[in-house]
Scaffold this active site. Structure first.
Site, PDB file in Angstrom:
ATOM      1  N   TYR A   1      52.608  79.339  45.600  1.00 16.77           N
ATOM      2  CA  TYR A   1      54.026  78.994  45.479  1.00 16.77           C
ATOM      3  C   TYR A   1      54.858  80.268  45.492  1.00 16.77           C
ATOM      4  CZ  TYR A   1      53.491  74.060  44.119  1.00 16.77           C
ATOM      5  OH  TYR A   1      53.249  72.714  44.113  1.00 16.77           O
TER       6      TYR A   1
ATOM      7  N   ASP B   1      58.560  68.397  43.394  1.00 11.90           N
ATOM      8  CA  ASP B   1      59.691  67.732  42.756  1.00 11.90           C
ATOM      9  C   ASP B   1      60.898  67.664  43.680  1.00 11.90           C
ATOM     10  OD1 ASP B   1      58.237  67.624  40.360  1.00 11.90           O
ATOM     11  OD2 ASP B   1      58.858  69.667  39.850  1.00 11.90           O
TER      12      ASP B   1
END
Lengths: 240, 240
Positions: free
Chosen positions: B110, B52
């Site tokens: 992540y 994003d």
């Protein structure tokens, strides 16, 4: 009341510390915020000195006067609210009315960071990316010749006419932590571009076998090559 | 020839990974550079997945095909020349013609960084600044309930309709180094906003005494508050 603030800034998106018409500068951003806090009455801020475009500060200091007394935590919050995210006021204290943030400096510390490892996009504005080998041991030996009281004409900006180019460097040293070389200079004050010029010359003690003592003695800027770029430089501390 | 690249990017100045008309995106920047290198013939790039807006990548991976064979070091140099400073191609390798950077992912890692200390302007785009206390021990206990194969509907984006919300998290843990809390998630794949939603929920296990198990069981996004902001999130690794 005279206030002394300690603040940090990321120099990347500023056209330097000093005010310039129509350009974003640290000085202008702080004075605008202070003037707003002061109900629209102009406030003048006096810092320990300027920093160039893209140069950073970890603990820059400045003083200003306000006619009203504002609780320090409120003033700190207000200043951090009315300045953008790349400036941060860390501390505010009240000082004597004859205190001066520039003229009373006793010691300044600058650091300069060089990355000799792989390029890292997250560090692009915060280190000088240097892709050739550096002989740290030679640089560590050569930097010692900068310590002491010298005429630093060889490291001054030619256009910057000064009464005296004599300054004192109290300590200067180089440390390497993985791929990051950090060069520290502590002195009573520095000429415009002096630190970046000293770093440029130090690099050439490795890459071009230049000698710091010879460069100092020449009292001439043309005795070595490039100035180091601004993004690796940080004003780390100011003492009074 | 099919090439696999490993690259990092600072997400601050991109409108995310995925191409969008008239906006600067990582995908567009890479495809434009590749197309230029390919003599103007369009090159399509397939990444391991999107990130994003404002999310970073330390080791993102993508594949593409070129009709000609270019020495890998030359291709790496060319790609780094024709992309801006906030993208860096770290490695290029040749892969089998049936390799696919998205469909063959076996593991993704992540990390999410939270600063619970004093605000630092140099880190403003790289950590989530959190000014309330966090009970790390509670969060460390609660995060364990995310490990395993679960229906992660509670952590999905409502508008993101998927056939299945079932994913597997192989490992998840929290470390604190001075004022920086780093939350790591390793899994077979993650839903849109899943990591940032999990971080938001984990924070509420400390601030609002919520339980991860209860949130998971509800299979409903509305059972806790805010999504964590994008600037603390990094795609750290992709494995095949």
């Amino acid at each position: 009341m005279r206030y002394l603030i300690t603040f940090s800034y990321d120099g990347t998106n500023f056209y330097g510390y000093q005010k310039q018409p129509n350009l974003r500068t640290v000085e202008d951003e702080l004075e605008s915020a202070l003037t707003y806090i002061n109900g629209g009455v102009d406030v003048i801020i006096h810092s320990s000195g300027r920093t160039d475009r893209k140069v950073h500060a970890i603990n820059q200091k400045a003083h200003f006067d306000l006619n009203k007394e504002i609780p320090l935590y409120k003033l700190k919050d207000a200043l951090n609210t009315y300045t953008k995210e790349d400036i941060y006021i860390k501390n505010i204290q009240i000082v004597e009315n004859d205190f001066h943030a520039r003229y009373m400096v006793s010691k300044k510390e600058y650091i300069y960071k060089i990355n000799v490892g792989e390029y890292n996009p997250f560090e692009r504005n915060y280190v000088f990316q240097f892709n050739k080998k550096l002989d740290i041991e030679t640089m560590q030996k050569e930097i010692k010749d900068l310590i002491g009281t010298h005429d630093f004409s060889s490291f001054a900006n030619k256009e910057d006419k000064k009464e005296s180019y004599i300054r004192t460097i109290y300590d200067a040293f180089i440390k390497k932590d993985e791929d990051i070389i950090t060069i520290t200079f502590i002195g009573d004050g520095f000429l415009k571009y002096q630190v970046r010029n000293m770093v440029g010359a130090l690099i050439e003690t490795s890459t071009k076998k230049r000698k710091i003592k010879e460069i100092l003695d020449k009292k001439d800027r043309s005795s070595y090559g490039k100035i180091a770029p601004p993004e690796g430089l940080y004003l780390k501390n100011v003492e009074y």
